[in-house]
Design an enzyme around this catalytic site. Structure first.
Site, mmCIF file in Angstrom:
data_model
loop_
_atom_site.group_PDB
_atom_site.id
_atom_site.type_symbol
_atom_site.label_atom_id
_atom_site.label_comp_id
_atom_site.label_asym_id
_atom_site.label_seq_id
_atom_site.Cartn_x
_atom_site.Cartn_y
_atom_site.Cartn_z
ATOM 1 N N ASP A 56 0.849 -1.192 0.000
ATOM 2 C CA ASP A 56 0.000 0.000 0.000
ATOM 3 C C ASP A 56 0.886 1.244 0.000
ATOM 4 O O ASP A 56 1.949 1.243 0.624
ATOM 5 C CB ASP A 56 -0.945 0.025 1.207
ATOM 6 C CG ASP A 56 -2.047 1.058 1.008
ATOM 7 O OD1 ASP A 56 -3.008 0.765 0.263
ATOM 8 O OD2 ASP A 56 -1.928 2.177 1.549
HETATM 9 C C1 TTP Z 1 2.975 8.901 -5.435
HETATM 10 C C2 TTP Z 1 2.719 7.866 -6.496
HETATM 11 C C3 TTP Z 1 1.778 6.868 -6.321
HETATM 12 N N1 TTP Z 1 1.561 5.931 -7.294
HETATM 13 C C4 TTP Z 1 0.565 4.866 -7.116
HETATM 14 C C5 TTP Z 1 1.102 3.618 -6.409
HETATM 15 C C6 TTP Z 1 -0.168 2.891 -6.012
HETATM 16 O O1 TTP Z 1 -0.528 2.003 -7.064
HETATM 17 C C7 TTP Z 1 -1.214 4.012 -5.919
HETATM 18 C C8 TTP Z 1 -1.733 4.111 -4.518
HETATM 19 O O2 TTP Z 1 -2.779 3.212 -4.345
HETATM 20 P P1 TTP Z 1 -2.736 1.862 -3.497
HETATM 21 O O3 TTP Z 1 -4.020 1.780 -2.750
HETATM 22 O O4 TTP Z 1 -1.449 1.739 -2.743
HETATM 23 O O5 TTP Z 1 -2.689 0.702 -4.607
HETATM 24 P P2 TTP Z 1 -3.645 0.410 -5.838
HETATM 25 O O6 TTP Z 1 -5.078 0.700 -5.514
HETATM 26 O O7 TTP Z 1 -3.059 1.072 -7.064
HETATM 27 O O8 TTP Z 1 -3.454 -1.160 -6.033
HETATM 28 P P3 TTP Z 1 -3.770 -2.380 -5.013
HETATM 29 O O9 TTP Z 1 -4.395 -1.841 -3.746
HETATM 30 O O10 TTP Z 1 -4.694 -3.297 -5.747
HETATM 31 O O11 TTP Z 1 -2.408 -2.982 -4.769
HETATM 32 O O12 TTP Z 1 -0.533 5.224 -6.306
HETATM 33 C C9 TTP Z 1 2.284 5.959 -8.485
HETATM 34 O O13 TTP Z 1 2.086 5.116 -9.362
HETATM 35 N N2 TTP Z 1 3.235 6.943 -8.655
HETATM 36 C C10 TTP Z 1 3.493 7.899 -7.726
HETATM 37 O O14 TTP Z 1 4.366 8.767 -7.948
#
Ligand code: TTP
Length: 194
Positions: free
Chosen positions: A75
């Site tokens: 997460d």
């Molecule tokens: C800050 C930042 C976040 N993110 C993304 C990472 C995570 O995928 C998302 C945060 O949401 P999460 O809830 O961590 O993950 P998700 O919903 O994408 O996937 P799952 O719960 O099924 O594993 O933001 C980027 O891709 N680049 C960035 O620079």
């Protein structure tokens, strides 16, 4: 007997990062309630959510008769002024988040949680990101690209949002959703390596 690696995630970025490590795996997304608890710190929250994703996937797969598996979940949250920032609820929320990150430093917290039939282990990785000044026009144009909607803190360092980032101290892969080095070390403890 071969152990299968399950990635409890719907994220295309997390599966791509595991592929990058050469670790074959299967995605098994789980939807959990990601709302914060009262007075919960960003670190406690991100670890709770990663742990819960891993435990939920484990329970569902076990109930379906699956054995010999290691489950990895993750997460990602932004910590700004001691408060957690998740994905934006809407355009207004994206404006609120990016206005506060503008010209400031924030922390990106990613928790990884690994579970097998012996137990589980969860770890939080913190990366500092310094944002450049971002104008309302920048934010409006950025929102229209569609990129911020599913990203913690409303930006993607690996995408168009990378142009708002002045510097990073820590793990870039962790900001994108899965810290490569720490994930490799943790999975090794559970018998998973390339
Ligand atoms: C800050 C930042 C976040 N993110 C993304 C990472 C995570 O995928 C998302 C945060 O949401 P999460 O809830 O961590 O993950 P998700 O919903 O994408 O996937 P799952 O719960 O099924 O594993 O933001 C980027 O891709 N680049 C960035 O620079």
């Amino acid at each position: 007997m071969s152990i299968s690696l399950i990635l409890a995630s719907a994220s295309p970025r997390r599966t791509a990062l595991l592929d990058q490590m050469g670790l074959s795996h299967r995605q098994f997304p789980v939807d959990i309630d990601e709302s914060p608890l009262a007075d919960e710190s960003p670190e406690a929250m991100v670890m709770r959510l990663a742990e819960q994703k891993a435990a939920t996937a484990w329970q569902r797969l076990s109930a379906a008769g699956e054995t010999d598996m290691v489950v990895l979940a993750s997460d990602t949250l932004i910590a700004f002024n001691g408060k957690p920032l998740g994905k934006p609820a809407d355009r207004e929320d994206c404006f609120t988040m990016l206005r506060s990150l503008s010209d400031n430093e924030h922390e990106v917290l990613t928790a990884i949680s690994v579970k097998d039939d012996q137990g589980s282990k969860t770890q939080c990785i913190c990366t500092k990101v310094q944002f450049a000044p971002v104008s309302d026009d920048d934010i409006a144009a950025y929102w229209d690209t569609g990129e911020p909607a599913d990203k913690a803190g409303s930006y993607a360092i690996q995408g168009i949002g990378g142009q708002f980032v002045k510097s990073v101290s820590g793990s870039v892969s962790s900001v994108i959703g899965l810290p490569l080095y720490e994930t490799r070390c943790l999975l090794k403890e559970f018998g998973i390596s390339k």
